[in-house]
Design an enzyme around this catalytic site. Structure first.
Site, short mmCIF file in Angstrom:
data_model
loop_
_atom_site.label_atom_id
_atom_site.label_comp_id
_atom_site.label_asym_id
_atom_site.label_seq_id
_atom_site.Cartn_x
_atom_site.Cartn_y
_atom_site.Cartn_z
N HIS A 1 0.43 -18.87 -0.66
CA HIS A 1 0.97 -17.75 0.12
C HIS A 1 1.04 -17.99 1.62
O HIS A 1 1.53 -17.13 2.36
CB HIS A 1 0.12 -16.50 -0.14
CG HIS A 1 -0.08 -16.24 -1.60
ND1 HIS A 1 -1.21 -16.65 -2.28
CD2 HIS A 1 0.74 -15.68 -2.51
CE1 HIS A 1 -1.08 -16.32 -3.55
NE2 HIS A 1 0.09 -15.74 -3.73
N ARG B 1 3.75 -5.57 13.17
CA ARG B 1 2.70 -5.33 14.17
C ARG B 1 2.10 -6.67 14.61
O ARG B 1 1.77 -6.86 15.78
CB ARG B 1 1.62 -4.42 13.60
CG ARG B 1 0.56 -4.10 14.62
CD ARG B 1 0.22 -2.63 14.73
NE ARG B 1 1.33 -1.80 15.11
CZ ARG B 1 1.77 -0.75 14.43
NH1 ARG B 1 1.17 -0.38 13.34
NH2 ARG B 1 2.78 -0.04 14.85
N ARG C 1 7.03 -14.72 2.35
CA ARG C 1 7.12 -13.29 2.02
C ARG C 1 7.17 -12.40 3.26
O ARG C 1 6.79 -11.22 3.20
CB ARG C 1 5.94 -12.84 1.16
CG ARG C 1 6.04 -13.34 -0.25
CD ARG C 1 4.84 -12.94 -1.07
NE ARG C 1 4.92 -13.58 -2.35
CZ ARG C 1 5.12 -12.94 -3.50
NH1 ARG C 1 5.22 -11.64 -3.53
NH2 ARG C 1 5.22 -13.60 -4.62
N ARG D 1 -10.01 -6.87 10.82
CA ARG D 1 -8.86 -6.04 10.43
C ARG D 1 -8.61 -5.02 11.52
O ARG D 1 -9.55 -4.41 12.05
CB ARG D 1 -9.17 -5.35 9.08
CG ARG D 1 -8.31 -4.14 8.80
CD ARG D 1 -8.32 -3.74 7.33
NE ARG D 1 -7.95 -2.35 7.13
CZ ARG D 1 -6.72 -1.83 7.28
NH1 ARG D 1 -5.72 -2.60 7.69
NH2 ARG D 1 -6.50 -0.54 7.08
N ILE D 2 -7.35 -4.83 11.89
CA ILE D 2 -6.99 -3.78 12.85
C ILE D 2 -5.92 -2.92 12.18
O ILE D 2 -4.77 -3.34 12.07
CB ILE D 2 -6.50 -4.36 14.21
CG1 ILE D 2 -5.59 -5.58 14.02
CG2 ILE D 2 -7.67 -4.75 15.09
CD1 ILE D 2 -4.99 -6.07 15.35
N GLY D 3 -6.33 -1.77 11.70
CA GLY D 3 -5.41 -0.97 10.90
C GLY D 3 -5.46 0.51 11.21
O GLY D 3 -5.97 0.93 12.26
N SER E 1 -4.63 7.67 11.88
CA SER E 1 -3.18 7.94 12.00
C SER E 1 -2.83 9.34 11.51
O SER E 1 -1.82 9.90 11.90
CB SER E 1 -2.39 6.91 11.20
OG SER E 1 -2.81 6.90 9.86
N ASP E 2 -3.67 9.90 10.64
CA ASP E 2 -3.40 11.24 10.13
C ASP E 2 -4.70 11.89 9.68
O ASP E 2 -5.65 11.21 9.34
CB ASP E 2 -2.39 11.18 8.98
CG ASP E 2 -2.74 10.13 7.93
OD1 ASP E 2 -2.94 8.96 8.29
OD2 ASP E 2 -2.85 10.49 6.74
N1 HPA Z 1 -4.44 6.94 2.65
C1 HPA Z 1 -4.65 5.63 2.53
N2 HPA Z 1 -4.51 4.78 3.52
C2 HPA Z 1 -4.14 5.25 4.71
C3 HPA Z 1 -3.91 6.61 4.91
C4 HPA Z 1 -4.07 7.50 3.83
O1 HPA Z 1 -3.88 8.71 3.94
N3 HPA Z 1 -3.53 6.77 6.22
C5 HPA Z 1 -3.56 5.54 6.77
N4 HPA Z 1 -3.91 4.62 5.87
#
Ligand code: HPA
Length: 232
Positions: A4, A24, A43, A87-89, A203-204
Protein backbone atom coordinates in the site's frame (compact mmCIF):
# COMPACT_ATOMS: atom_id res chain seq x y z
CA UNK A 1 7.64 -0.98 -1.12
CA UNK A 2 4.68 -2.51 0.66
CA UNK A 3 1.34 -3.46 -0.87
CA UNK A 4 0.00 0.00 0.00
CA UNK A 5 3.00 2.35 0.17
CA UNK A 6 5.38 2.97 -2.73
CA UNK A 7 7.86 5.17 -0.85
CA UNK A 8 11.57 4.37 -0.77
CA UNK A 9 12.70 3.24 2.69
CA UNK A 10 14.87 6.33 3.22
CA UNK A 11 12.10 8.71 2.15
CA UNK A 12 10.04 8.22 5.29
CA UNK A 13 10.93 10.17 8.46
CA UNK A 14 11.06 8.63 11.94
CA UNK A 15 8.00 10.63 12.96
CA UNK A 16 4.78 10.71 10.98
CA UNK A 17 1.75 12.97 11.34
CA UNK A 18 -1.42 11.26 10.12
CA UNK A 19 -4.56 13.13 9.21
CA UNK A 20 -7.42 10.98 7.89
CA UNK A 21 -7.83 12.98 4.70
CA UNK A 22 -5.19 12.81 1.93
CA UNK A 23 -5.92 16.40 0.91
CA UNK A 24 -5.22 17.53 4.45
CA UNK A 25 -1.81 15.82 4.23
CA UNK A 26 -1.18 17.76 1.01
CA UNK A 27 -2.36 21.02 2.63
CA UNK A 28 0.01 20.51 5.60
CA UNK A 29 2.97 19.77 3.31
CA UNK A 30 2.28 22.79 1.09
CA UNK A 31 1.67 25.17 3.96
CA UNK A 32 4.21 24.08 6.57
CA UNK A 33 6.96 21.90 5.12
CA UNK A 34 10.14 23.01 3.38
CA UNK A 35 11.75 21.01 0.58
CA UNK A 36 9.03 18.41 0.71
CA UNK A 37 8.61 15.56 -1.72
CA UNK A 38 5.69 13.29 -2.46
CA UNK A 39 6.46 9.85 -1.05
CA UNK A 40 3.21 7.96 -1.56
CA UNK A 41 0.50 8.06 -4.18
CA UNK A 42 -1.00 4.56 -4.10
CA UNK A 43 -4.81 4.83 -3.86
CA UNK A 44 -4.32 8.59 -3.45
CA UNK A 45 -3.35 8.03 0.19
CA UNK A 46 -0.97 10.94 -0.22
CA UNK A 47 2.25 11.12 1.78
CA UNK A 48 4.92 13.83 1.92
CA UNK A 49 8.30 14.13 3.61
CA UNK A 50 9.88 17.50 4.28
CA UNK A 51 11.27 19.74 6.99
CA UNK A 52 9.59 21.75 9.73
CA UNK A 53 12.09 24.01 11.54
CA UNK A 54 14.83 21.85 10.03
CA UNK A 55 13.34 18.69 11.53
CA UNK A 56 12.45 15.93 9.11
CA UNK A 57 8.84 14.82 9.20
CA UNK A 58 6.45 12.75 7.10
CA UNK A 59 2.79 13.64 6.74
CA UNK A 60 0.66 10.84 5.35
CA UNK A 61 -3.06 10.13 5.34
CA UNK A 62 -4.58 7.18 7.20
CA UNK A 63 -7.86 7.07 5.31
CA UNK A 64 -11.07 6.54 7.27
CA UNK A 65 -11.61 3.81 9.82
CA UNK A 66 -9.84 1.15 11.82
CA UNK A 67 -8.92 -1.19 8.91
CA UNK A 68 -7.41 1.65 6.88
CA UNK A 69 -5.46 3.13 9.80
CA UNK A 70 -4.53 -0.46 10.68
CA UNK A 71 -2.85 -1.03 7.34
CA UNK A 72 -0.98 2.25 6.96
CA UNK A 73 0.27 2.59 10.52
CA UNK A 74 1.39 -1.07 10.55
CA UNK A 75 3.35 -0.71 7.31
CA UNK A 76 4.96 2.55 8.45
CA UNK A 77 6.01 1.13 11.82
CA UNK A 78 7.02 -2.33 10.64
CA UNK A 79 8.49 -1.82 7.16
CA UNK A 80 9.53 1.85 7.15
CA UNK A 81 11.05 1.85 10.65
CA UNK A 82 8.87 4.71 11.83
CA UNK A 83 9.17 5.33 15.60
CA UNK A 84 6.28 7.68 16.30
CA UNK A 85 2.92 8.38 14.74
CA UNK A 86 0.69 11.25 15.81
CA UNK A 87 -2.84 11.06 14.47
CA UNK A 88 -4.30 14.51 13.83
CA UNK A 89 -8.00 14.16 13.18
CA UNK A 90 -11.51 15.21 14.05
CA UNK A 91 -14.06 13.75 16.45
CA UNK A 92 -17.72 14.10 17.35
CA UNK A 93 -18.42 15.19 20.92
CA UNK A 94 -20.69 13.27 23.28
CA UNK A 95 -20.73 16.05 25.88
CA UNK A 96 -22.45 19.40 25.99
CA UNK A 97 -19.35 21.18 27.31
CA UNK A 98 -16.98 19.73 24.70
CA UNK A 99 -17.62 22.07 21.81
CA UNK A 100 -16.77 22.28 18.11
CA UNK A 101 -13.24 23.72 17.73
CA UNK A 102 -12.07 22.37 21.10
CA UNK A 103 -8.78 20.50 20.81
CA UNK A 104 -8.41 17.27 22.78
CA UNK A 105 -5.83 14.55 23.25
CA UNK A 106 -7.10 10.97 23.31
CA UNK A 107 -4.99 9.18 25.89
CA UNK A 108 -7.17 6.09 25.68
CA UNK A 109 -9.49 4.56 23.14
CA UNK A 110 -12.45 2.24 23.72
CA UNK A 111 -13.73 0.06 20.90
CA UNK A 112 -15.96 -2.91 20.17
CA UNK A 113 -13.73 -3.57 17.17
CA UNK A 114 -12.22 -7.04 16.69
CA UNK A 115 -9.02 -5.49 15.25
CA UNK A 116 -6.80 -6.10 18.28
CA UNK A 117 -8.18 -9.57 18.96
CA UNK A 118 -7.75 -10.57 15.34
CA UNK A 119 -4.22 -9.19 15.18
CA UNK A 120 -2.59 -10.81 18.19
CA UNK A 121 -5.40 -12.00 20.46
CA UNK A 122 -5.41 -8.77 22.50
CA UNK A 123 -8.75 -8.89 24.29
CA UNK A 124 -8.62 -5.39 25.83
CA UNK A 125 -11.34 -3.06 24.70
CA UNK A 126 -9.48 -0.04 26.03
CA UNK A 127 -6.08 0.73 24.52
CA UNK A 128 -3.70 3.50 25.54
CA UNK A 129 -1.60 6.11 23.76
CA UNK A 130 2.11 6.43 24.53
CA UNK A 131 2.46 8.49 27.73
CA UNK A 132 5.69 10.31 26.84
CA UNK A 133 4.55 11.30 23.39
CA UNK A 134 1.22 12.48 24.79
CA UNK A 135 3.08 14.52 27.43
CA UNK A 136 5.15 16.16 24.69
CA UNK A 137 1.96 17.09 22.88
CA UNK A 138 0.45 18.50 26.08
CA UNK A 139 3.56 20.64 26.62
CA UNK A 140 3.44 21.87 23.03
CA UNK A 141 -0.22 22.89 23.47
CA UNK A 142 0.62 24.67 26.74
CA UNK A 143 3.33 26.70 24.98
CA UNK A 144 0.74 27.75 22.41
CA UNK A 145 -1.78 28.61 25.14
CA UNK A 146 -4.19 25.97 23.92
CA UNK A 147 -6.25 24.33 26.60
CA UNK A 148 -5.89 20.64 25.73
CA UNK A 149 -8.46 18.39 27.37
CA UNK A 150 -7.35 14.83 27.97
CA UNK A 151 -10.10 12.38 27.12
CA UNK A 152 -11.02 8.80 26.25
CA UNK A 153 -12.55 8.40 22.81
CA UNK A 154 -14.85 5.81 21.35
CA UNK A 155 -13.27 4.38 18.22
CA UNK A 156 -16.31 3.22 16.30
CA UNK A 157 -16.61 0.78 13.40
CA UNK A 158 -19.95 2.17 12.22
CA UNK A 159 -20.26 5.89 11.56
CA UNK A 160 -24.01 5.34 11.18
CA UNK A 161 -25.26 3.28 14.12
CA UNK A 162 -28.15 3.02 16.57
CA UNK A 163 -26.41 1.39 19.53
CA UNK A 164 -23.61 3.71 20.63
CA UNK A 165 -25.86 6.19 22.40
CA UNK A 166 -23.83 9.23 23.57
CA UNK A 167 -25.07 9.23 27.20
CA UNK A 168 -24.43 5.48 27.47
CA UNK A 169 -20.93 5.82 26.02
CA UNK A 170 -20.12 8.57 28.54
CA UNK A 171 -21.61 6.83 31.58
CA UNK A 172 -20.64 3.23 30.87
CA UNK A 173 -17.27 3.61 29.16
CA UNK A 174 -16.12 7.15 29.95
CA UNK A 175 -15.90 8.10 26.27
CA UNK A 176 -16.32 11.84 25.70
CA UNK A 177 -16.03 11.84 21.90
CA UNK A 178 -16.13 9.52 18.90
CA UNK A 179 -13.75 8.95 16.02
CA UNK A 180 -12.78 5.93 13.93
CA UNK A 181 -9.02 5.30 13.88
CA UNK A 182 -7.25 5.57 17.25
CA UNK A 183 -7.92 1.96 18.32
CA UNK A 184 -5.99 0.52 15.36
CA UNK A 185 -3.18 3.03 15.78
CA UNK A 186 -2.73 2.31 19.50
CA UNK A 187 -2.94 -1.45 18.92
CA UNK A 188 -0.25 -1.40 16.21
CA UNK A 189 2.03 0.78 18.31
CA UNK A 190 1.68 -1.51 21.33
CA UNK A 191 2.08 -4.65 19.24
CA UNK A 192 5.21 -3.39 17.47
CA UNK A 193 6.75 -1.54 20.46
CA UNK A 194 6.40 1.87 18.86
CA UNK A 195 4.87 5.16 20.00
CA UNK A 196 1.50 6.60 19.06
CA UNK A 197 -0.62 9.53 20.16
CA UNK A 198 -3.88 11.03 19.00
CA UNK A 199 -4.68 14.73 18.80
CA UNK A 200 -8.21 15.68 17.76
CA UNK A 201 -10.30 18.73 17.01
CA UNK A 202 -14.00 18.47 17.82
CA UNK A 203 -15.83 18.90 14.50
CA UNK A 204 -19.38 18.36 15.71
CA UNK A 205 -21.37 17.96 18.89
CA UNK A 206 -23.72 14.98 18.77
CA UNK A 207 -25.84 16.34 21.67
CA UNK A 208 -26.39 19.92 20.52
CA UNK A 209 -25.99 19.41 16.76
CA UNK A 210 -23.44 22.26 16.61
CA UNK A 211 -20.82 21.92 13.89
CA UNK A 212 -17.54 23.56 13.03
CA UNK A 213 -18.01 25.95 10.06
CA UNK A 214 -15.96 25.41 6.93
CA UNK A 215 -13.96 28.59 7.62
CA UNK A 216 -13.22 27.44 11.16
CA UNK A 217 -12.34 23.99 9.88
CA UNK A 218 -9.20 25.44 8.32
CA UNK A 219 -8.06 27.84 11.03
CA UNK A 220 -8.86 25.61 13.97
CA UNK A 221 -7.31 22.57 12.39
CA UNK A 222 -4.25 24.74 11.83
CA UNK A 223 -3.97 25.16 15.58
CA UNK A 224 -3.91 21.38 16.05
CA UNK A 225 -1.47 20.90 13.17
CA UNK A 226 0.94 23.41 14.72
CA UNK A 227 0.76 21.71 18.12
CA UNK A 228 1.77 18.43 16.44
CA UNK A 229 4.46 20.01 14.24
CA UNK A 230 6.08 21.65 17.27
CA UNK A 231 6.49 18.17 18.80
CA UNK A 232 8.53 17.14 15.76
N1 HPA B 1 -18.56 9.82 14.30
C1 HPA B 1 -17.42 9.18 14.00
N2 HPA B 1 -16.31 9.81 13.66
C2 HPA B 1 -16.33 11.14 13.62
C3 HPA B 1 -17.47 11.87 13.92
C4 HPA B 1 -18.65 11.17 14.29
O1 HPA B 1 -19.70 11.75 14.56
N3 HPA B 1 -17.17 13.19 13.78
C5 HPA B 1 -15.87 13.25 13.41
N4 HPA B 1 -15.36 12.01 13.31
Amino acid sequence: MTPHINAELEDVAKIVLMPGDPLRAKYIAQKYLKNYKTINTIRNILGYTGYYNDKRVTVMASGIGIPSMGIYSYELFKFYNVDKIIRIGTAGSFKQDLKPNDVVIATSSYSESSYARTQDNTKDKILYANKNLSEEIKKSAEKMDVNLREIRVLSTEAFYNETEIPTLMVEKYGCEAVEMESFALFQNANYLNKKAACLLTISDNLITGDEISSKERETKLDQMIKIALEVV
